[in-house]
Write a protein that holds these residues in place. Structure first.
Motif, PDB file in Angstrom:
ATOM      1  N   GLU A 191      11.707  -0.015  -2.972  1.00 32.19           N
ATOM      2  CA  GLU A 191      10.715   0.424  -1.994  1.00 32.19           C
ATOM      3  C   GLU A 191      10.199  -0.738  -1.155  1.00 32.19           C
ATOM      4  OE1 GLU A 191       8.889   4.328  -4.325  1.00 32.19           O
ATOM      5  OE2 GLU A 191       7.842   2.407  -4.466  1.00 32.19           O
ATOM      6  N   MET A 192      10.035  -1.897  -1.764  1.00 29.58           N
ATOM      7  CA  MET A 192       9.569  -3.055  -1.003  1.00 29.58           C
ATOM      8  C   MET A 192      10.589  -3.506   0.037  1.00 29.58           C
ATOM      9  SD  MET A 192       7.580  -5.210  -3.980  1.00 29.58           S
ATOM     10  CE  MET A 192       6.925  -6.482  -2.889  1.00 29.58           C
ATOM     11  N   ALA A 193      11.857  -3.179  -0.205  1.00 29.75           N
ATOM     12  CA  ALA A 193      12.891  -3.460   0.790  1.00 29.75           C
ATOM     13  C   ALA A 193      12.871  -2.435   1.926  1.00 29.75           C
ATOM     14  CB  ALA A 193      14.265  -3.472   0.126  1.00 29.75           C
ATOM     15  N   GLY A 194      12.029  -1.407   1.803  1.00 25.10           N
ATOM     16  CA  GLY A 194      11.898  -0.401   2.846  1.00 25.10           C
ATOM     17  C   GLY A 194      12.716   0.850   2.613  1.00 25.10           C
ATOM     18  N   ALA A 195      13.431   0.903   1.496  1.00 24.17           N
ATOM     19  CA  ALA A 195      14.319   2.034   1.236  1.00 24.17           C
ATOM     20  C   ALA A 195      13.624   3.101   0.396  1.00 24.17           C
ATOM     21  CB  ALA A 195      15.589   1.561   0.536  1.00 24.17           C
ATOM     22  N   LYS A 196      14.233   4.265   0.347  1.00 23.93           N
ATOM     23  CA  LYS A 196      13.725   5.395  -0.420  1.00 23.93           C
ATOM     24  C   LYS A 196      14.565   5.568  -1.681  1.00 23.93           C
ATOM     25  CE  LYS A 196      13.293  10.454  -0.212  1.00 23.93           C
ATOM     26  NZ  LYS A 196      13.566  11.661   0.619  1.00 23.93           N
TER      27      LYS A 196
ATOM     28  N   THR B 189       0.805  -1.230   0.000  1.00 23.53           N
ATOM     29  CA  THR B 189       0.000   0.000   0.000  1.00 23.53           C
ATOM     30  C   THR B 189       0.832   1.272   0.000  1.00 23.53           C
ATOM     31  OG1 THR B 189      -0.136  -0.021   2.418  1.00 23.53           O
ATOM     32  CG2 THR B 189      -1.885  -1.165   1.204  1.00 23.53           C
ATOM     33  N   GLN B 190       2.076   1.206   0.474  1.00 24.68           N
ATOM     34  CA  GLN B 190       2.885   2.413   0.604  1.00 24.68           C
ATOM     35  C   GLN B 190       4.069   2.449  -0.347  1.00 24.68           C
ATOM     36  OE1 GLN B 190       3.825   3.228   4.735  1.00 24.68           O
ATOM     37  NE2 GLN B 190       1.703   2.906   5.387  1.00 24.68           N
ATOM     38  N   THR B 191       3.961   1.726  -1.437  1.00 30.05           N
ATOM     39  CA  THR B 191       4.998   1.773  -2.479  1.00 30.05           C
ATOM     40  C   THR B 191       4.369   2.242  -3.785  1.00 30.05           C
ATOM     41  OG1 THR B 191       4.631  -0.588  -2.964  1.00 30.05           O
ATOM     42  CG2 THR B 191       6.420  -0.040  -1.446  1.00 30.05           C
TER      43      THR B 191
ATOM     44  N   PHE C 295      18.537  -6.088  -3.467  1.00 28.60           N
ATOM     45  CA  PHE C 295      17.910  -4.996  -2.715  1.00 28.60           C
ATOM     46  C   PHE C 295      17.387  -5.487  -1.365  1.00 28.60           C
ATOM     47  CE2 PHE C 295      16.746  -3.222  -7.138  1.00 28.60           C
ATOM     48  CZ  PHE C 295      17.951  -2.549  -7.222  1.00 28.60           C
ATOM     49  N   MET C 296      16.753  -6.638  -1.348  1.00 32.37           N
ATOM     50  CA  MET C 296      16.188  -7.149  -0.100  1.00 32.37           C
ATOM     51  C   MET C 296      17.275  -7.505   0.908  1.00 32.37           C
ATOM     52  SD  MET C 296      12.898  -6.966  -0.272  1.00 32.37           S
ATOM     53  CE  MET C 296      12.280  -8.064   0.990  1.00 32.37           C
ATOM     54  N   ALA C 297      18.409  -7.968   0.418  1.00 32.93           N
ATOM     55  CA  ALA C 297      19.489  -8.372   1.320  1.00 32.93           C
ATOM     56  C   ALA C 297      20.295  -7.198   1.847  1.00 32.93           C
ATOM     57  CB  ALA C 297      20.420  -9.353   0.600  1.00 32.93           C
ATOM     58  N   LEU C 298      20.379  -6.114   1.071  1.00 38.33           N
ATOM     59  CA  LEU C 298      21.338  -5.049   1.391  1.00 38.33           C
ATOM     60  C   LEU C 298      20.707  -3.713   1.775  1.00 38.33           C
ATOM     61  CD1 LEU C 298      23.839  -5.826  -1.501  1.00 38.33           C
ATOM     62  CD2 LEU C 298      24.118  -6.390   0.912  1.00 38.33           C
TER      63      LEU C 298
ATOM     64  N   GLY D 140      14.413   2.921   5.854  1.00 42.10           N
ATOM     65  CA  GLY D 140      15.039   4.222   6.054  1.00 42.10           C
ATOM     66  C   GLY D 140      16.292   4.461   5.251  1.00 42.10           C
ATOM     67  N   ASP D 141      16.850   3.424   4.623  1.00 41.95           N
ATOM     68  CA  ASP D 141      18.013   3.619   3.755  1.00 41.95           C
ATOM     69  C   ASP D 141      17.603   4.390   2.505  1.00 41.95           C
ATOM     70  OD1 ASP D 141      19.661   2.225   5.454  1.00 41.95           O
ATOM     71  OD2 ASP D 141      19.629   0.364   4.291  1.00 41.95           O
ATOM     72  N   GLU D 142      18.591   5.010   1.875  1.00 40.94           N
ATOM     73  CA  GLU D 142      18.359   5.690   0.597  1.00 40.94           C
ATOM     74  C   GLU D 142      19.184   5.018  -0.487  1.00 40.94           C
ATOM     75  OE1 GLU D 142      19.143   9.844   1.140  1.00 40.94           O
ATOM     76  OE2 GLU D 142      17.389  10.141   2.429  1.00 40.94           O
TER      77      GLU D 142
END
Length: 389
Positions: free
Chosen positions: A132-137, A9-11, A107-110, A114-116
Protein backbone atom coordinates in the motif's frame (compact mmCIF):
# COMPACT_ATOMS: atom_id res chain seq x y z
CA UNK A 1 0.48 20.94 13.39
CA UNK A 2 1.68 17.58 12.07
CA UNK A 3 0.48 16.65 8.62
CA UNK A 4 1.18 13.08 7.57
CA UNK A 5 1.55 11.96 3.98
CA UNK A 6 -1.18 9.90 2.33
CA UNK A 7 1.06 6.82 2.49
CA UNK A 8 0.54 7.03 6.26
CA UNK A 9 -3.06 8.18 6.53
CA UNK A 10 -4.54 6.18 3.65
CA UNK A 11 -2.96 2.78 4.27
CA UNK A 12 -4.01 -0.04 6.59
CA UNK A 13 -3.09 0.30 10.27
CA UNK A 14 0.03 -1.59 11.29
CA UNK A 15 -0.40 -4.07 14.09
CA UNK A 16 1.01 -7.31 15.45
CA UNK A 17 -2.23 -9.03 16.41
CA UNK A 18 -2.28 -10.95 19.68
CA UNK A 19 1.23 -9.84 20.63
CA UNK A 20 -0.09 -6.39 21.52
CA UNK A 21 -2.88 -7.84 23.68
CA UNK A 22 -0.40 -10.18 25.35
CA UNK A 23 1.85 -7.28 26.36
CA UNK A 24 -1.00 -5.78 28.36
CA UNK A 25 -1.52 -9.05 30.25
CA UNK A 26 2.23 -9.56 30.72
CA UNK A 27 2.30 -6.26 32.60
CA UNK A 28 0.16 -7.92 35.29
CA UNK A 29 2.87 -10.54 35.91
CA UNK A 30 1.08 -13.41 34.17
CA UNK A 31 3.20 -16.42 33.15
CA UNK A 32 2.55 -16.26 29.42
CA UNK A 33 3.70 -18.87 26.92
CA UNK A 34 4.26 -17.07 23.61
CA UNK A 35 3.19 -19.10 20.59
CA UNK A 36 2.09 -16.10 18.51
CA UNK A 37 5.33 -14.61 17.15
CA UNK A 38 7.55 -16.32 14.60
CA UNK A 39 10.60 -15.85 16.79
CA UNK A 40 13.12 -18.71 16.82
CA UNK A 41 13.76 -20.28 20.22
CA UNK A 42 17.32 -21.32 19.44
CA UNK A 43 20.35 -19.13 20.01
CA UNK A 44 22.42 -18.17 16.96
CA UNK A 45 25.07 -20.90 16.54
CA UNK A 46 28.46 -20.06 18.05
CA UNK A 47 30.47 -20.26 14.85
CA UNK A 48 28.25 -17.59 13.30
CA UNK A 49 28.61 -15.23 16.25
CA UNK A 50 32.37 -15.80 16.35
CA UNK A 51 32.76 -14.98 12.65
CA UNK A 52 30.97 -11.66 13.10
CA UNK A 53 33.00 -10.83 16.22
CA UNK A 54 36.26 -11.74 14.48
CA UNK A 55 35.35 -9.50 11.54
CA UNK A 56 34.62 -6.64 13.91
CA UNK A 57 37.98 -6.94 15.63
CA UNK A 58 39.71 -7.40 12.26
CA UNK A 59 38.54 -3.92 11.24
CA UNK A 60 35.61 -4.76 8.96
CA UNK A 61 33.89 -1.63 10.19
CA UNK A 62 33.85 0.64 7.14
CA UNK A 63 31.72 1.18 4.06
CA UNK A 64 31.47 -1.88 1.86
CA UNK A 65 29.93 -2.95 -1.42
CA UNK A 66 26.38 -1.62 -1.66
CA UNK A 67 25.25 -5.03 -2.97
CA UNK A 68 26.81 -6.88 -0.04
CA UNK A 69 30.29 -8.23 0.69
CA UNK A 70 31.67 -10.03 -2.36
CA UNK A 71 32.67 -13.15 -0.39
CA UNK A 72 29.14 -13.48 0.97
CA UNK A 73 27.51 -13.01 -2.43
CA UNK A 74 29.87 -15.60 -3.93
CA UNK A 75 28.86 -18.09 -1.24
CA UNK A 76 25.19 -17.28 -1.79
CA UNK A 77 25.64 -17.80 -5.52
CA UNK A 78 26.89 -21.33 -4.81
CA UNK A 79 24.07 -22.01 -2.34
CA UNK A 80 21.44 -20.77 -4.80
CA UNK A 81 22.85 -22.99 -7.54
CA UNK A 82 23.00 -26.16 -5.42
CA UNK A 83 19.93 -25.78 -3.22
CA UNK A 84 17.53 -23.58 -5.17
CA UNK A 85 18.61 -24.62 -8.69
CA UNK A 86 19.03 -20.95 -9.61
CA UNK A 87 21.82 -19.97 -11.98
CA UNK A 88 22.46 -16.36 -11.06
CA UNK A 89 25.36 -13.94 -11.32
CA UNK A 90 26.84 -12.40 -8.17
CA UNK A 91 25.52 -8.99 -9.20
CA UNK A 92 21.99 -10.42 -9.29
CA UNK A 93 22.20 -10.93 -5.51
CA UNK A 94 21.55 -8.09 -3.07
CA UNK A 95 22.18 -8.45 0.67
CA UNK A 96 19.44 -6.71 2.67
CA UNK A 97 18.39 -5.82 6.19
CA UNK A 98 16.25 -8.92 6.52
CA UNK A 99 13.54 -10.10 4.20
CA UNK A 100 11.51 -7.11 5.40
CA UNK A 101 13.76 -4.67 3.56
CA UNK A 102 14.02 -7.00 0.58
CA UNK A 103 10.24 -7.06 0.15
CA UNK A 104 9.88 -3.32 0.74
CA UNK A 105 12.49 -2.57 -1.92
CA UNK A 106 10.85 -4.93 -4.41
CA UNK A 107 7.39 -3.44 -3.89
CA UNK A 108 8.63 0.15 -4.04
CA UNK A 109 10.64 -0.49 -7.20
CA UNK A 110 8.05 -2.51 -9.12
CA UNK A 111 4.63 -1.23 -8.03
CA UNK A 112 3.04 2.08 -8.97
CA UNK A 113 -0.03 4.07 -7.99
CA UNK A 114 -3.14 2.21 -9.12
CA UNK A 115 -1.42 -1.14 -9.65
CA UNK A 116 -2.94 -4.26 -8.13
CA UNK A 117 -0.95 -6.88 -6.26
CA UNK A 118 -2.35 -10.34 -5.53
CA UNK A 119 -1.75 -12.04 -2.18
CA UNK A 120 -2.76 -15.66 -1.65
CA UNK A 121 -5.14 -15.96 1.30
CA UNK A 122 -4.50 -16.81 4.11
CA UNK A 123 -1.81 -14.18 3.59
CA UNK A 124 1.21 -12.86 5.46
CA UNK A 125 -0.13 -9.52 6.77
CA UNK A 126 3.21 -7.75 7.13
CA UNK A 127 3.45 -7.47 3.33
CA UNK A 128 0.21 -5.46 3.12
CA UNK A 129 1.49 -2.10 4.37
CA UNK A 130 4.51 -2.16 2.11
CA UNK A 131 2.37 -2.80 -0.97
CA UNK A 132 0.00 0.00 0.00
CA UNK A 133 2.84 2.41 0.73
CA UNK A 134 4.04 1.80 -2.82
CA UNK A 135 0.63 3.07 -3.96
CA UNK A 136 -0.77 -0.29 -5.03
CA UNK A 137 -3.96 -2.08 -4.03
CA UNK A 138 -3.89 -5.47 -2.30
CA UNK A 139 -6.17 -8.05 -3.92
CA UNK A 140 -6.77 -11.34 -2.10
CA UNK A 141 -7.01 -14.63 -4.02
CA UNK A 142 -8.14 -17.53 -1.84
CA UNK A 143 -6.34 -20.82 -1.58
CA UNK A 144 -8.41 -24.01 -1.68
CA UNK A 145 -9.12 -24.47 2.03
CA UNK A 146 -10.98 -27.75 1.57
CA UNK A 147 -7.94 -29.26 -0.14
CA UNK A 148 -5.50 -28.16 2.56
CA UNK A 149 -4.94 -24.65 1.21
CA UNK A 150 -3.76 -25.68 -2.22
CA UNK A 151 -3.12 -23.28 -5.10
CA UNK A 152 -5.90 -23.40 -7.71
CA UNK A 153 -5.64 -21.62 -11.06
CA UNK A 154 -9.29 -20.56 -11.22
CA UNK A 155 -9.18 -18.92 -7.78
CA UNK A 156 -6.21 -16.75 -8.73
CA UNK A 157 -7.16 -16.04 -12.35
CA UNK A 158 -10.54 -14.71 -11.24
CA UNK A 159 -8.72 -11.90 -9.41
CA UNK A 160 -6.49 -10.80 -12.31
CA UNK A 161 -7.46 -7.52 -13.99
CA UNK A 162 -5.83 -5.07 -16.38
CA UNK A 163 -4.29 -3.37 -13.35
CA UNK A 164 -2.67 -6.51 -11.92
CA UNK A 165 1.09 -6.17 -11.82
CA UNK A 166 2.30 -8.73 -9.30
CA UNK A 167 1.60 -11.97 -7.43
CA UNK A 168 3.21 -12.43 -4.02
CA UNK A 169 4.03 -15.97 -3.00
CA UNK A 170 5.07 -17.14 0.48
CA UNK A 171 6.57 -20.62 0.16
CA UNK A 172 6.81 -22.46 2.53
CA UNK A 173 3.60 -20.77 3.56
CA UNK A 174 2.99 -18.68 6.63
CA UNK A 175 0.51 -19.26 8.28
CA UNK A 176 -0.63 -22.62 6.88
CA UNK A 177 2.64 -24.58 6.97
CA UNK A 178 2.15 -25.75 3.37
CA UNK A 179 5.11 -26.33 1.06
CA UNK A 180 3.78 -25.83 -2.45
CA UNK A 181 4.44 -28.56 -4.97
CA UNK A 182 6.15 -27.94 -8.29
CA UNK A 183 2.77 -28.44 -9.98
CA UNK A 184 1.16 -25.73 -7.83
CA UNK A 185 4.01 -23.33 -8.53
CA UNK A 186 3.67 -24.02 -12.25
CA UNK A 187 0.10 -22.69 -12.01
CA UNK A 188 1.43 -19.38 -10.69
CA UNK A 189 4.20 -19.37 -13.29
CA UNK A 190 1.73 -19.96 -16.13
CA UNK A 191 -0.51 -17.12 -14.96
CA UNK A 192 2.45 -14.77 -14.55
CA UNK A 193 3.66 -15.56 -18.06
CA UNK A 194 0.25 -15.33 -19.71
CA UNK A 195 -0.64 -12.03 -18.01
CA UNK A 196 2.89 -10.53 -17.96
CA UNK A 197 3.13 -10.36 -14.17
CA UNK A 198 6.02 -10.20 -11.73
CA UNK A 199 6.21 -12.80 -8.96
CA UNK A 200 7.70 -11.78 -5.62
CA UNK A 201 8.56 -14.99 -3.77
CA UNK A 202 9.10 -14.91 0.00
CA UNK A 203 11.11 -18.05 0.84
CA UNK A 204 12.21 -17.28 4.39
CA UNK A 205 11.28 -20.81 5.60
CA UNK A 206 12.94 -22.62 2.68
CA UNK A 207 15.17 -24.75 4.92
CA UNK A 208 12.65 -25.66 7.62
CA UNK A 209 11.08 -28.72 6.01
CA UNK A 210 9.73 -31.98 7.42
CA UNK A 211 9.08 -35.57 6.35
CA UNK A 212 11.27 -35.47 3.26
CA UNK A 213 9.31 -32.63 1.63
CA UNK A 214 11.40 -30.67 -0.89
CA UNK A 215 11.33 -26.94 -1.49
CA UNK A 216 11.14 -25.55 -5.03
CA UNK A 217 11.98 -21.94 -5.85
CA UNK A 218 9.53 -20.67 -8.44
CA UNK A 219 12.33 -18.77 -10.21
CA UNK A 220 13.87 -22.15 -11.11
CA UNK A 221 10.90 -23.00 -13.34
CA UNK A 222 11.40 -22.44 -17.09
CA UNK A 223 11.12 -18.79 -18.05
CA UNK A 224 10.56 -17.52 -14.50
CA UNK A 225 13.97 -16.11 -13.57
CA UNK A 226 13.41 -12.94 -15.60
CA UNK A 227 10.08 -12.16 -13.91
CA UNK A 228 10.73 -13.26 -10.31
CA UNK A 229 12.17 -11.53 -7.28
CA UNK A 230 13.21 -14.30 -4.86
CA UNK A 231 13.71 -13.31 -1.22
CA UNK A 232 15.53 -15.20 1.51
CA UNK A 233 16.77 -14.57 5.05
CA UNK A 234 18.95 -15.99 7.79
CA UNK A 235 16.20 -15.16 10.29
CA UNK A 236 14.47 -18.47 10.92
CA UNK A 237 16.69 -21.39 9.93
CA UNK A 238 19.83 -19.94 11.54
CA UNK A 239 18.03 -18.25 14.48
CA UNK A 240 19.34 -14.84 13.43
CA UNK A 241 16.17 -12.75 13.66
CA UNK A 242 17.85 -9.95 15.59
CA UNK A 243 20.69 -9.74 13.07
CA UNK A 244 18.32 -8.38 10.40
CA UNK A 245 20.03 -10.12 7.49
CA UNK A 246 18.48 -11.34 4.27
CA UNK A 247 19.01 -11.20 0.54
CA UNK A 248 17.09 -11.01 -2.67
CA UNK A 249 17.74 -12.37 -6.13
CA UNK A 250 16.53 -10.58 -9.22
CA UNK A 251 17.37 -10.37 -12.89
CA UNK A 252 19.79 -7.57 -13.80
CA UNK A 253 16.96 -5.72 -15.53
CA UNK A 254 15.12 -5.37 -12.19
CA UNK A 255 18.11 -5.07 -9.89
CA UNK A 256 19.05 -1.49 -10.83
CA UNK A 257 15.61 -0.23 -9.83
CA UNK A 258 15.56 -2.24 -6.61
CA UNK A 259 18.99 -0.91 -5.64
CA UNK A 260 17.82 2.66 -6.19
CA UNK A 261 15.48 2.04 -3.26
CA UNK A 262 17.99 0.31 -0.97
CA UNK A 263 20.79 2.79 -1.63
CA UNK A 264 18.50 5.64 -0.61
CA UNK A 265 17.29 3.73 2.47
CA UNK A 266 20.46 2.41 4.08
CA UNK A 267 23.30 2.51 1.50
CA UNK A 268 24.31 -1.03 2.48
CA UNK A 269 23.97 -3.59 5.25
CA UNK A 270 26.22 -3.44 8.32
CA UNK A 271 29.63 -4.69 7.16
CA UNK A 272 30.96 -6.97 9.89
CA UNK A 273 27.75 -8.91 10.51
CA UNK A 274 27.85 -10.09 6.91
CA UNK A 275 30.77 -12.31 7.91
CA UNK A 276 28.43 -14.05 10.34
CA UNK A 277 26.10 -14.69 7.42
CA UNK A 278 29.04 -16.04 5.42
CA UNK A 279 29.80 -18.47 8.25
CA UNK A 280 26.15 -19.55 8.27
CA UNK A 281 26.14 -20.32 4.54
CA UNK A 282 29.50 -22.10 4.49
CA UNK A 283 29.38 -23.68 7.95
CA UNK A 284 28.54 -27.25 8.96
CA UNK A 285 25.12 -28.44 7.82
CA UNK A 286 24.76 -30.45 11.03
CA UNK A 287 24.10 -27.26 13.00
CA UNK A 288 21.14 -26.36 10.82
CA UNK A 289 19.94 -29.96 10.77
CA UNK A 290 19.91 -30.11 14.57
CA UNK A 291 17.74 -27.00 14.89
CA UNK A 292 15.29 -28.22 12.24
CA UNK A 293 15.12 -31.62 13.95
CA UNK A 294 14.22 -29.90 17.22
CA UNK A 295 11.47 -27.99 15.41
CA UNK A 296 10.22 -31.30 13.97
CA UNK A 297 9.98 -32.84 17.45
CA UNK A 298 7.97 -29.86 18.66
CA UNK A 299 5.78 -29.98 15.55
CA UNK A 300 4.99 -33.64 16.19
CA UNK A 301 4.11 -32.91 19.81
CA UNK A 302 1.82 -29.99 18.90
CA UNK A 303 0.02 -31.85 16.11
CA UNK A 304 -0.51 -34.95 18.25
CA UNK A 305 -1.79 -33.03 21.26
CA UNK A 306 -4.03 -30.63 19.32
CA UNK A 307 -5.74 -33.53 17.55
CA UNK A 308 -6.65 -34.97 20.96
CA UNK A 309 -8.53 -31.81 21.96
CA UNK A 310 -12.33 -31.67 21.42
CA UNK A 311 -13.39 -29.60 18.42
CA UNK A 312 -9.82 -29.25 17.10
CA UNK A 313 -8.33 -30.77 13.93
CA UNK A 314 -4.72 -30.11 13.01
CA UNK A 315 -2.95 -31.14 9.81
CA UNK A 316 0.79 -31.69 10.10
CA UNK A 317 2.63 -28.71 8.59
CA UNK A 318 5.06 -29.66 5.83
CA UNK A 319 7.38 -26.78 6.66
CA UNK A 320 7.77 -23.52 8.67
CA UNK A 321 7.38 -23.31 12.44
CA UNK A 322 3.58 -22.98 12.47
CA UNK A 323 0.59 -25.25 12.93
CA UNK A 324 -2.76 -23.98 11.67
CA UNK A 325 -5.40 -25.98 13.55
CA UNK A 326 -9.06 -25.86 12.54
CA UNK A 327 -11.20 -25.03 15.58
CA UNK A 328 -14.56 -24.84 13.81
CA UNK A 329 -15.76 -27.79 15.91
CA UNK A 330 -15.64 -25.63 19.04
CA UNK A 331 -18.18 -23.11 17.76
CA UNK A 332 -15.78 -20.25 18.47
CA UNK A 333 -14.42 -17.82 15.93
CA UNK A 334 -10.65 -17.52 15.67
CA UNK A 335 -10.56 -14.21 17.53
CA UNK A 336 -12.92 -15.40 20.24
CA UNK A 337 -10.75 -18.46 20.80
CA UNK A 338 -7.46 -16.56 20.79
CA UNK A 339 -8.78 -13.98 23.27
CA UNK A 340 -10.23 -16.64 25.58
CA UNK A 341 -7.04 -18.74 25.47
CA UNK A 342 -4.99 -15.70 26.45
CA UNK A 343 -7.34 -14.83 29.28
CA UNK A 344 -7.98 -18.31 30.69
CA UNK A 345 -4.86 -20.31 29.77
CA UNK A 346 -2.17 -17.59 29.57
CA UNK A 347 -1.09 -19.00 26.21
CA UNK A 348 -0.69 -16.57 23.33
CA UNK A 349 -1.74 -17.89 19.92
CA UNK A 350 -2.69 -15.87 16.86
CA UNK A 351 -6.21 -15.75 15.49
CA UNK A 352 -6.35 -17.21 11.98
CA UNK A 353 -8.51 -14.26 10.93
CA UNK A 354 -5.39 -12.08 11.28
CA UNK A 355 -4.35 -13.70 7.99
CA UNK A 356 -7.66 -13.13 6.21
CA UNK A 357 -11.27 -14.22 6.37
CA UNK A 358 -10.45 -17.76 5.26
CA UNK A 359 -8.57 -18.24 8.52
CA UNK A 360 -11.56 -17.39 10.68
CA UNK A 361 -11.95 -20.96 11.94
CA UNK A 362 -8.21 -21.46 12.55
CA UNK A 363 -5.50 -20.54 15.01
CA UNK A 364 -1.83 -20.12 14.19
CA UNK A 365 0.36 -21.85 16.75
CA UNK A 366 4.11 -21.21 16.58
CA UNK A 367 5.92 -24.29 17.85
CA UNK A 368 9.36 -22.86 17.04
CA UNK A 369 9.26 -20.06 19.58
CA UNK A 370 9.66 -21.96 22.86
CA UNK A 371 11.53 -24.94 24.31
CA UNK A 372 10.08 -28.45 24.07
CA UNK A 373 9.21 -28.32 27.77
CA UNK A 374 7.35 -25.01 27.45
CA UNK A 375 5.50 -26.34 24.39
CA UNK A 376 4.41 -29.34 26.51
CA UNK A 377 3.15 -26.96 29.19
CA UNK A 378 1.30 -24.91 26.56
CA UNK A 379 -0.41 -28.04 25.22
CA UNK A 380 -1.45 -29.00 28.77
CA UNK A 381 -3.01 -25.58 29.23
CA UNK A 382 -4.73 -25.69 25.84
CA UNK A 383 -6.03 -29.19 26.57
CA UNK A 384 -7.61 -27.94 29.78
CA UNK A 385 -9.09 -24.96 27.97
CA UNK A 386 -10.70 -26.94 25.15
CA UNK A 387 -11.92 -29.71 27.44
CA UNK A 388 -13.66 -27.14 29.63
CA UNK A 389 -15.54 -25.41 26.81
Amino acid sequence: MTRFARRITQTSPKNYGMFEKAMAKAATGADLIHLELGKPFHDTPDHIKKAAADALWAGEVHYSDMRGESALRAALKDKLASYNKLDVAADEILVTNGLTQASYAAFMALLDDGDECILLEPFYPQHVNKIEMAGAKVVLAPLDREAGFRIRRNLIEAKITKRTRMIVLVNPANPTGRVYSREELQVVADLATEHDLVVVSDEVYEQILFDGVEHTSIASLPGMKARTVSMFAFTKAYAMDGWRLGYLVADKAMMSGIMKITMNEVTHVNTFIQYGALAAVTGPAEVLDAMVDDDRRKRDLVVQRLNQMPGVICAAPEGTIYAFPDISGTGLTAQEAADAILEKASVVVEAGSFYGASGNSHLRVCFGSESYERIEEAMDRLGTFFNNL
